[in-house]
Design a protein around this motif. Structure first.
Motif, PDB file in Angstrom:
ATOM      1  N   GLU A 152       0.826  -1.202   0.000  1.00 52.37           N
ATOM      2  CA  GLU A 152       0.000   0.000   0.000  1.00 52.37           C
ATOM      3  C   GLU A 152       0.864   1.258   0.000  1.00 52.37           C
ATOM      4  OE1 GLU A 152      -2.441  -0.562   3.412  1.00 52.37           O
ATOM      5  OE2 GLU A 152      -3.889  -1.872   2.368  1.00 52.37           O
ATOM      6  N   GLU A 153       1.992   1.236   0.701  1.00 60.00           N
ATOM      7  CA  GLU A 153       2.904   2.389   0.698  1.00 60.00           C
ATOM      8  C   GLU A 153       3.482   2.603  -0.696  1.00 60.00           C
ATOM      9  OE1 GLU A 153       5.743   1.423   3.655  1.00 60.00           O
ATOM     10  OE2 GLU A 153       4.503   2.107   5.348  1.00 60.00           O
ATOM     11  N   ALA A 154       3.881   1.507  -1.367  1.00 55.53           N
ATOM     12  CA  ALA A 154       4.414   1.620  -2.733  1.00 55.53           C
ATOM     13  C   ALA A 154       3.351   2.123  -3.695  1.00 55.53           C
ATOM     14  CB  ALA A 154       4.958   0.273  -3.193  1.00 55.53           C
ATOM     15  N   GLN A 155       2.132   1.677  -3.482  1.00 50.95           N
ATOM     16  CA  GLN A 155       1.012   2.099  -4.328  1.00 50.95           C
ATOM     17  C   GLN A 155       0.748   3.593  -4.157  1.00 50.95           C
ATOM     18  OE1 GLN A 155      -2.770   0.269  -3.365  1.00 50.95           O
ATOM     19  NE2 GLN A 155      -3.166  -0.143  -5.529  1.00 50.95           N
ATOM     20  N   GLU A 156       0.815   4.052  -2.899  1.00 52.99           N
ATOM     21  CA  GLU A 156       0.585   5.481  -2.653  1.00 52.99           C
ATOM     22  C   GLU A 156       1.723   6.328  -3.220  1.00 52.99           C
ATOM     23  OE1 GLU A 156       0.084   5.937   1.501  1.00 52.99           O
ATOM     24  OE2 GLU A 156      -1.901   4.975   1.558  1.00 52.99           O
ATOM     25  N   ARG A 157       2.963   5.838  -3.126  1.00 53.02           N
ATOM     26  CA  ARG A 157       4.092   6.596  -3.675  1.00 53.02           C
ATOM     27  C   ARG A 157       3.962   6.746  -5.178  1.00 53.02           C
ATOM     28  NH1 ARG A 157       7.226   3.631   0.142  1.00 53.02           N
ATOM     29  NH2 ARG A 157       7.710   2.072  -1.469  1.00 53.02           N
ATOM     30  N   LEU A 158       3.585   5.658  -5.845  1.00 55.43           N
ATOM     31  CA  LEU A 158       3.422   5.719  -7.299  1.00 55.43           C
ATOM     32  C   LEU A 158       2.292   6.668  -7.689  1.00 55.43           C
ATOM     33  CD1 LEU A 158       4.097   4.723 -10.153  1.00 55.43           C
ATOM     34  CD2 LEU A 158       2.587   2.768  -9.746  1.00 55.43           C
ATOM     35  N   ALA A 159       1.174   6.571  -6.987  1.00 55.34           N
ATOM     36  CA  ALA A 159       0.034   7.445  -7.306  1.00 55.34           C
ATOM     37  C   ALA A 159       0.368   8.903  -7.036  1.00 55.34           C
ATOM     38  CB  ALA A 159      -1.180   7.008  -6.501  1.00 55.34           C
ATOM     39  N   SER A 160       1.055   9.151  -5.936  1.00 50.93           N
ATOM     40  CA  SER A 160       1.423  10.537  -5.595  1.00 50.93           C
ATOM     41  C   SER A 160       2.384  11.113  -6.634  1.00 50.93           C
ATOM     42  CB  SER A 160       2.064  10.565  -4.203  1.00 50.93           C
ATOM     43  OG  SER A 160       2.507  11.853  -3.877  1.00 50.93           O
ATOM     44  N   PHE A 161       3.354  10.307  -7.103  1.00 50.02           N
ATOM     45  CA  PHE A 161       4.299  10.799  -8.101  1.00 50.02           C
ATOM     46  C   PHE A 161       3.582  11.128  -9.406  1.00 50.02           C
ATOM     47  CE2 PHE A 161       7.066   9.967 -11.713  1.00 50.02           C
ATOM     48  CZ  PHE A 161       8.120  10.816 -11.432  1.00 50.02           C
ATOM     49  N   ARG A 162       2.681  10.263  -9.802  1.00 44.45           N
ATOM     50  CA  ARG A 162       1.973  10.506 -11.066  1.00 44.45           C
ATOM     51  C   ARG A 162       1.096  11.747 -10.969  1.00 44.45           C
ATOM     52  NH1 ARG A 162       0.281   4.275 -12.780  1.00 44.45           N
ATOM     53  NH2 ARG A 162       2.298   3.781 -13.772  1.00 44.45           N
ATOM     54  N   ASP A 163       0.479  11.974  -9.792  1.00 47.29           N
ATOM     55  CA  ASP A 163      -0.354  13.170  -9.637  1.00 47.29           C
ATOM     56  C   ASP A 163       0.481  14.445  -9.741  1.00 47.29           C
ATOM     57  OD1 ASP A 163      -2.614  11.668  -9.354  1.00 47.29           O
ATOM     58  OD2 ASP A 163      -2.602  11.684  -7.154  1.00 47.29           O
ATOM     59  N   LYS A 164       1.683  14.405  -9.168  1.00 49.31           N
ATOM     60  CA  LYS A 164       2.532  15.595  -9.166  1.00 49.31           C
ATOM     61  C   LYS A 164       3.245  15.815 -10.495  1.00 49.31           C
ATOM     62  CE  LYS A 164       3.472  15.393  -4.190  1.00 49.31           C
ATOM     63  NZ  LYS A 164       4.533  15.218  -3.149  1.00 49.31           N
ATOM     64  N   ASN A 165       3.441  14.779 -11.266  1.00 50.96           N
ATOM     65  CA  ASN A 165       4.212  14.899 -12.512  1.00 50.96           C
ATOM     66  C   ASN A 165       3.373  14.493 -13.729  1.00 50.96           C
ATOM     67  OD1 ASN A 165       7.218  15.303 -11.476  1.00 50.96           O
ATOM     68  ND2 ASN A 165       6.235  13.743 -10.165  1.00 50.96           N
ATOM     69  N   ARG A 166       2.103  14.834 -13.666  1.00 43.88           N
ATOM     70  CA  ARG A 166       1.216  14.427 -14.751  1.00 43.88           C
ATOM     71  C   ARG A 166       1.561  15.105 -16.073  1.00 43.88           C
ATOM     72  NH1 ARG A 166      -5.030  14.236 -13.412  1.00 43.88           N
ATOM     73  NH2 ARG A 166      -4.066  12.730 -11.973  1.00 43.88           N
ATOM     74  N   HIS A 167       2.022  16.347 -16.061  1.00 48.80           N
ATOM     75  CA  HIS A 167       2.277  17.078 -17.298  1.00 48.80           C
ATOM     76  C   HIS A 167       3.758  17.171 -17.616  1.00 48.80           C
ATOM     77  CE1 HIS A 167      -1.933  18.137 -17.346  1.00 48.80           C
ATOM     78  NE2 HIS A 167      -1.828  18.649 -16.108  1.00 48.80           N
ATOM     79  N   LEU A 168       4.611  16.483 -16.839  1.00 48.14           N
ATOM     80  CA  LEU A 168       6.045  16.496 -17.123  1.00 48.14           C
ATOM     81  C   LEU A 168       6.409  15.336 -18.033  1.00 48.14           C
ATOM     82  CD1 LEU A 168       7.545  17.364 -13.610  1.00 48.14           C
ATOM     83  CD2 LEU A 168       7.182  18.888 -15.568  1.00 48.14           C
TER      84      LEU A 168
END
Length: 369
Positions: A259-275
């Motif tokens: 669940e921690e890995a899942q949250e890290r991946l989701a958080s990264f994608r949310d922050k870098n969606r347009h990069l």
């Protein structure tokens, strides 16, 4: 047969001479036998009554049946994708049941079990009943100092020194059980009055307990059956439960990490969606790889946990009590006929020994002159 006198001469003793000597002293033999016969009648009627309760249960599956069930479970596991090849098959031979019932830990727990005794209309433990309430009857005293005298003498010469009186029975970890003399005697009484018999044809196990009180016999029989089934269940399931608990802990840990890995991946994608930089793509791949790794471990442990739960269910034995203990209405002993017969035979043996010891003494005395 032959006997040697003190001068070294052989004395031939024939069966006829033995019979003739007994016939010449038949009045003495009959007299002693009659005395012991009457004594046996008195003792038989003075001995207290005892009551026996029993329970009949159908034990766990035999090895053949268990292997058949194991085969069916393996076929199920192959269809469901689970591997149960290592399922426990710890079969316990019913021949060990008597040893389990008469083990010291169980007897100690039974000795301190509160039981209702109708003879005193009170609830007391067997230990308190035998040490402070029950007193030996006149018949038991006579029996102990007549037919039971050899066993008393044997105890004097073979008995070991007991622990000092007042020490409580205990078993702490690997510490040996410490018993005082009274506790040892009560344990011996309980063990002597307990029996587990097995029917080889039907596979049924019968637990019997004999007590001076019908209510006490019934309750202690019920407790014995409960202990036996619980002990065997613990024996068969202990390893499987330990494995299941271990997998449960690893599963819970893997779930948190996933669940921690899942949250890290989701958080990264949310922050870098347009990069669309190479660095961002590389970091995303790392998060994905970490996510997939933890997901694989989590999924594997989830399957192992389900496998362990099925294994525990598989190795748990099922006992069916066919006949629960019933309050006995009639006493089971003592057998008055056997008591009278035993005393009569003891009288005959004593009379015969007296005749031949006396004859041997007189012959030795005459040979020494």
């Amino acid at each position: 047969m032959q006997e040697m006198n003190r001068t070294g001469n052989s004395i031939e003793v024939t069966v006829y001479e033995i019979f003739n000597k007994l016939r010449s002293h038949r009045k003495l033999v009959i007299k002693v036998a009659l005395i012991f016969f009457v004594l046996g009648i008195v003792v038989a009627f003075l001995l207290p009554r005892s009551y026996q309760a029993k329970a009949v249960l159908l034990p766990e599956l035999s090895k053949a049946k268990e292997n058949q069930a194991s085969g069916l479970l393996k076929r199920f596991s192959s269809m469901s994708g689970l591997d149960l090849g290592g399922a426990a098959n710890s079969y316990m031979d019913p021949m060990l049941y008597p040893e389990i019932i008469k083990s010291k830990p169980f007897l100690l727990s039974l000795m301190h079990e509160p039981v209702y005794f109708s003879s005193i209309d009170s609830v007391v433990t067997p230990y308190l009943y035998y040490t402070e309430i029950k007193k030996p009857s006149a018949g038991e005293v006579i029996l102990g100092y007549t037919i039971g005298l050899p066993s008393r003498i044997k105890k004097i010469f073979t008995g070991t020194a007991p622990a000092s009186r007042g020490n409580s029975a205990r078993l702490n970890g690997d510490t040996a059980i410490v018993l005082d003399l009274e506790q040892e005697e009560v344990l011996g009484i309980l063990a002597e009055n307990m029996e587990v018999s097995l029917d080889e044809n039907t596979g049924l196990a019968t637990v019997r307990i004999e007590m001076p009180d019908p209510y006490a016999a019934t309750v202690l029989t019920k407790k014995s059956v409960e202990y036996l089934t619980l002990y065997i269940t613990d024996y068969k399931t202990e390893k499987a439960i330990q494995d299941m608990e271990f997998v449960e802990k690893r599963y819970a840990e893997a779930k948190i990490k996933f669940e921690e890995a899942q949250e890290r991946l989701a958080s990264f994608r949310d922050k870098n969606r347009h990069l669309a930089t190479e660095v961002a793509e590389m970091r995303e791949q790392r998060y994905v790889a970490d996510h997939n790794l933890h997901f694989g471990v989590f999924q594997n442990l989830a399957e192992r946990l389900e496998q362990s739960r099925i294994e525990v269910q598989h190795v748990t034995p099922v006992f069916k009590v066919l006949e629960p203990p019933v309050l006995p209405n009639n006493n089971s002993g003592p057998s008055r006929a056997m008591v009278v017969l035993s005393f009569t035979l003891a009288g005959l043996v004593i009379a015969v020994l007296y005749i031949y010891l006396k004859a041997f003494y007189l012959n030795t005395k005459e040979s020494g002159k």
